[in-house]
Design a protein around this motif. Structure first.
Motif, PDB file in Angstrom:
ATOM      1  N   GLY A 149      45.321  44.912  41.569  1.00 19.94           N
ATOM      2  CA  GLY A 149      44.596  43.712  41.174  1.00 19.94           C
ATOM      3  C   GLY A 149      45.310  42.905  40.113  1.00 19.94           C
ATOM      4  O   GLY A 149      45.067  41.697  39.980  1.00 19.94           O
ATOM      5  N   ALA A 190      44.663  35.735  46.422  1.00 15.39           N
ATOM      6  CA  ALA A 190      44.345  37.158  46.290  1.00 15.39           C
ATOM      7  C   ALA A 190      42.912  37.421  45.854  1.00 15.39           C
ATOM      8  O   ALA A 190      42.390  38.526  46.077  1.00 15.39           O
ATOM      9  CB  ALA A 190      45.309  37.804  45.284  1.00 15.39           C
ATOM     10  N   ARG A 191      42.244  36.437  45.251  1.00 18.38           N
ATOM     11  CA  ARG A 191      40.917  36.684  44.689  1.00 18.38           C
ATOM     12  C   ARG A 191      39.854  37.117  45.698  1.00 18.38           C
ATOM     13  O   ARG A 191      39.032  37.999  45.387  1.00 18.38           O
ATOM     14  CB  ARG A 191      40.430  35.438  43.933  1.00 18.38           C
ATOM     15  CG  ARG A 191      40.988  35.295  42.541  1.00 18.38           C
ATOM     16  CD  ARG A 191      40.526  36.408  41.612  1.00 18.38           C
ATOM     17  NE  ARG A 191      39.206  36.142  41.061  1.00 18.38           N
ATOM     18  CZ  ARG A 191      38.113  36.836  41.285  1.00 18.38           C
ATOM     19  NH1 ARG A 191      38.145  37.873  42.098  1.00 18.38           N
ATOM     20  NH2 ARG A 191      36.958  36.535  40.721  1.00 18.38           N
ATOM     21  N   PRO A 192      39.825  36.554  46.915  1.00 14.44           N
ATOM     22  CA  PRO A 192      38.774  36.992  47.848  1.00 14.44           C
ATOM     23  C   PRO A 192      38.810  38.486  48.148  1.00 14.44           C
ATOM     24  O   PRO A 192      37.778  39.088  48.453  1.00 14.44           O
ATOM     25  CB  PRO A 192      39.052  36.163  49.104  1.00 14.44           C
ATOM     26  CG  PRO A 192      39.724  34.931  48.588  1.00 14.44           C
ATOM     27  CD  PRO A 192      40.576  35.409  47.454  1.00 14.44           C
ATOM     28  N   ALA A 193      39.995  39.109  48.080  1.00 15.73           N
ATOM     29  CA  ALA A 193      40.094  40.543  48.364  1.00 15.73           C
ATOM     30  C   ALA A 193      39.446  41.374  47.260  1.00 15.73           C
ATOM     31  O   ALA A 193      39.011  42.509  47.504  1.00 15.73           O
ATOM     32  CB  ALA A 193      41.557  40.949  48.529  1.00 15.73           C
ATOM     33  N   GLY A 194      39.392  40.863  46.050  1.00 15.19           N
ATOM     34  CA  GLY A 194      38.712  41.551  44.955  1.00 15.19           C
ATOM     35  C   GLY A 194      39.357  42.856  44.534  1.00 15.19           C
ATOM     36  O   GLY A 194      38.667  43.757  44.044  1.00 15.19           O
ATOM     37  N   ARG A 195      40.672  42.984  44.666  1.00  9.13           N
ATOM     38  CA  ARG A 195      41.338  44.230  44.285  1.00  9.13           C
ATOM     39  C   ARG A 195      41.297  44.421  42.772  1.00  9.13           C
ATOM     40  O   ARG A 195      41.313  43.471  41.998  1.00  9.13           O
ATOM     41  CB  ARG A 195      42.791  44.226  44.762  1.00  9.13           C
ATOM     42  CG  ARG A 195      42.946  44.273  46.282  1.00  9.13           C
ATOM     43  CD  ARG A 195      44.411  44.424  46.667  1.00  9.13           C
ATOM     44  NE  ARG A 195      44.567  44.515  48.112  1.00  9.13           N
ATOM     45  CZ  ARG A 195      44.730  43.475  48.915  1.00  9.13           C
ATOM     46  NH1 ARG A 195      44.761  42.250  48.405  1.00  9.13           N
ATOM     47  NH2 ARG A 195      44.866  43.626  50.217  1.00  9.13           N
ATOM     48  N   THR A 196      41.276  45.684  42.371  1.00 10.82           N
ATOM     49  CA  THR A 196      41.278  46.032  40.953  1.00 10.82           C
ATOM     50  C   THR A 196      42.408  47.021  40.674  1.00 10.82           C
ATOM     51  O   THR A 196      43.130  47.428  41.580  1.00 10.82           O
ATOM     52  CB  THR A 196      39.933  46.648  40.528  1.00 10.82           C
ATOM     53  OG1 THR A 196      39.688  47.818  41.324  1.00 10.82           O
ATOM     54  CG2 THR A 196      38.796  45.652  40.724  1.00 10.82           C
TER      55      THR A 196
END
Length: 451
Positions: free
Chosen positions: A332, A322-328
Motif C-alpha cells: 500500500g 492504486a487507491r480503488p484496490a485499497g492495499r495496505t
C-alpha cells in the motif's frame, strides 16, 4: 526611485563562443560571489530547519497552545515570510543586496533568541512574525542576486544559468536535511538550546557577509526606475509563470497534506513519512545537477517546466490508480513512494527553470521585485489551494477522485506557461536594450574624453 540592474558590458566585438568552464569535479566553475551566495543558502536552511520542525510540538506542549492556535501561529509565520517576499525583493532593488541581507540576518537572530525565551502567546506570535519577516528580507535578496549572477555566468561562457540555480537548490536541500539533525540533537537539552543554536548559525552568516559580501556587486549599477508594482501586475506573461509555479507549489505542499493521510491509511502510522521525506531529499542532493545538465542540453526553460509539471501530475495519477484496490502495508505504500519519486523529479525540472526564466521576464532594474513576487503570488495560490484541498480530502468522495483532481492542477498549469516564442522575444528585446544603453554610454564617455 533608485534601484539596480545589470550593468552593460563595454563595447567590443562579439566574443567567440567559449566552451563552458567546469571545475575538476564537473561542477560549474563559479565566481567567489556565487560561491558565497550558494553557501549562504546552505547556512540559511541549516539554521532555519534546526528550529522549524520542532516548533509546533513546543507550542502545543511547552507553551500550552490549543491546536487551532498552533496552526494559526504557523500560518502567520508562513504569511510573514512567503507573503512578504515581494517587499524584500523591492528593497533589494532599491538599496542593494548587502544591507537587506544583513538586516534580515539581524532580525532572524533576534527572532530566534526571543522565541527561545517566549512563554506567553503574544510574545510567541511576535517572535514568530519577526523570524518570518527576516526571511522575507534576506531570501529574495539572495535569490534574485543568484539569478542575476547566473545570467552573467551564462553570458561569460560559464554554462547554462539553470545549472547554477540547480546548485543553489541542492545547497538549500542539503541544509534542510542537516538542520533537523542538528535540532534533534539539541532538543535533548531543551527547545531554548535549539533556538539559540539556530540564532548562532545566523550570527556566523551575519559576520561572514559583513566581511565578504561586497557593497557594490559585480554587474550592478544604479538606475532610475519609475512606478510601483503596477507594471508587474499588468504583465500577463509573468503572472502566468507565477500561476504555473503556484500550481507546482500547491502540488509540492501535498507532501504535508495529502501524503500523510495516504501513509496513515496504508501503514496505520506516520512513521514511513520520515523515510519518504529522506528519499525526496536524497534524490535532490544526488540527482539535481545531472537532471539539470540533461535538461539544459536538450530542452529549453518552457519545455523543462512543462515536463516537470507533467511528471508531478503523473505522480498523483499513480496514487489515484492504486487507491480503488485499497492495499495496505508495504504494498500500500508503494504508490505513495511513486508519488514522492515523480513529484521530486518534477521539482528538479520546474524549480531551476522557473528561477532562470524570471530574469528574462523582469523589467530592467526590477529583478528583486519580480523574484519576490514569484514567491508571494505563488504562496497566495498555495494558501487558497490548500484550504480547498483540505475540504476535498474530507468530502467523502470516492478514494481516487481527490488524487485525480489534484493531478489535473499541474496538468492544466502547462497551458499557462508563456510561449517559447514570447520568451525568446523577451530575451532579444532585452539584448537590444542593453546594446542601445552600451552604445549611448560609450558615446558619452567618448565625448567626455574629448573635453
Amino acid at each position: 526611485m533608485t534601484t539596480t540592474r545589470t550593468a552593460p558590458r563595454p563595447a567590443s566585438r562579439p566574443a567567440p563562443r567559449r566552451p563552458w568552464r567546469q571545475s575538476e569535479k564537473g561542477l560549474p566553475a563559479l565566481s567567489p560571489l556565487l560561491r558565497l551566495l550558494i553557501l549562504t543558502q546552505l547556512a540559511f536552511n541549516i539554521g532555519f530547519f534546526a528550529v522549524l520542525p520542532f516548533l509546533a510540538e513546543h507550542l502545543g506542549d511547552a507553551v500550552g497552545m490549543a491546536g487551532w492556535l498552533v496552526g494559526f501561529v504557523l500560518g502567520l509565520r508562513t504569511f510573514s515570510q512567503q507573503g512578504l517576499f515581494v517587499v524584500g525583493g523591492a528593497l533589494a532593488d532599491r538599496y542593494g543586496v548587502r544591507p537587506v541581507v544583513l538586516a534580515g540576518c539581524a532580525l532572524r537572530i533576534a527572532g530566534f533568541g526571543w522565541l527561545g525565551y517566549a512563554e506567553q502567546t503574544w510574545t510567541v506570535v511576535a517572535a514568530v512574525l519577526l523570524t518570518g519577516f527576516a526571511a522575507a528580507l534576506f531570501s529574495p535578496a539572495v535569490e534574485s542576486e543568484v539569478a542575476r549572477q547566473a545570467v552573467v555566468h551564462e553570458e561569460s561562457g560559464g554554462g547554462p544559468r539553470t545549472r547554477v540555480l540547480a546548485l543553489f537548490t541542492v545547497a538549500g536541500q542539503a541544509g534542510a536535511f542537516v538542520g533537523p539533525l542538528l535540532g534533534a540533537l539539541l532538543l535533548a537539552v531543551d527547545f531554548r538550546a535549539v533556538c539559540l543554536a539556530g540564532a548562532g548559525v545566523f550570527v556566523l552568516v551575519l559576520a561572514g557577509h559583513a566581511r565578504l559580501l561586497p557593497q557594490h556587486l559585480p554587474g550592478r549599477s544604479r538606475v532610475h526606475v519609475r512606478g510601483g508594482v503596477g507594471p508587474l501586475l499588468r504583465d500577463r506573461r509573468f503572472l502566468a509563470l507565477c500561476c504555473a509555479y503556484g500550481a507546482y507549489l500547491l502540488a509540492y505542499n501535498q507532501l504535508y497534506l495529502a501524503l500523510p493521510a495516504e501513509v496513515e491509511r496504508a501503514a496505520a502510522s506516520q512513521a514511513p513519512l520520515a523515510w519518504l521525506f529522506a528519499l525526496s531529499s536524497l534524490l535532490v542532493v544526488t540527482a539535481q545537477l545531472p537532471v539539470t545538465r540533461w535538461a539544459g542540453e536538450r530542452v529549453g526553460l518552457r519545455r523543462s517546466m512543462a515536463a516537470g509539471l507533467a511528471l508531478i501530475a503523473a505522480g498523483f495519477a499513480v496514487v489515484a490508480a492504486a487507491r480503488p484496490a485499497g492495499r495496505t502495508g508495504t504494498a500500500g505504500l508503494l504508490p505513495a513512494a511513486g508519488f514522492v519519486l515523480l513529484l521530486t523529479l518534477g521539482q528538479m525540472l520546474v524549480v531551476p527553470a522557473a528561477r532562470a526564466w524570471v530574469p528574462d521576464l523582469a523589467e530592467e532594474g526590477r529583478l528583486g521585485l519580480y523574484t519576490g513576487a514569484l514567491s508571494s503570488v505563488s504562496g497566495l495560490i498555495v494558501l487558497l489551494g490548500s484550504a480547498a484541498t483540505g475540504a476535498l480530502l474530507d468530502a467523502g468522495l470516492p478514494p481516487a477522485v481527490p488524487w485525480l483532481l489534484l493531478a489535473a492542477v499541474p496538468a492544466a498549469a502547462v497551458a499557462l506557461l508563456p510561449s517559447a516564442d514570447v520568451h525568446a522575444g523577451e530575451r532579444e528585446r532585452g539584448r537590444a536594450r542593453t546594446r542601445e544603453r552600451r552604445n549611448a554610454g560609450n558615446a558619452a564617455a567618448h565625448e567626455r574624453g574629448r573635453t
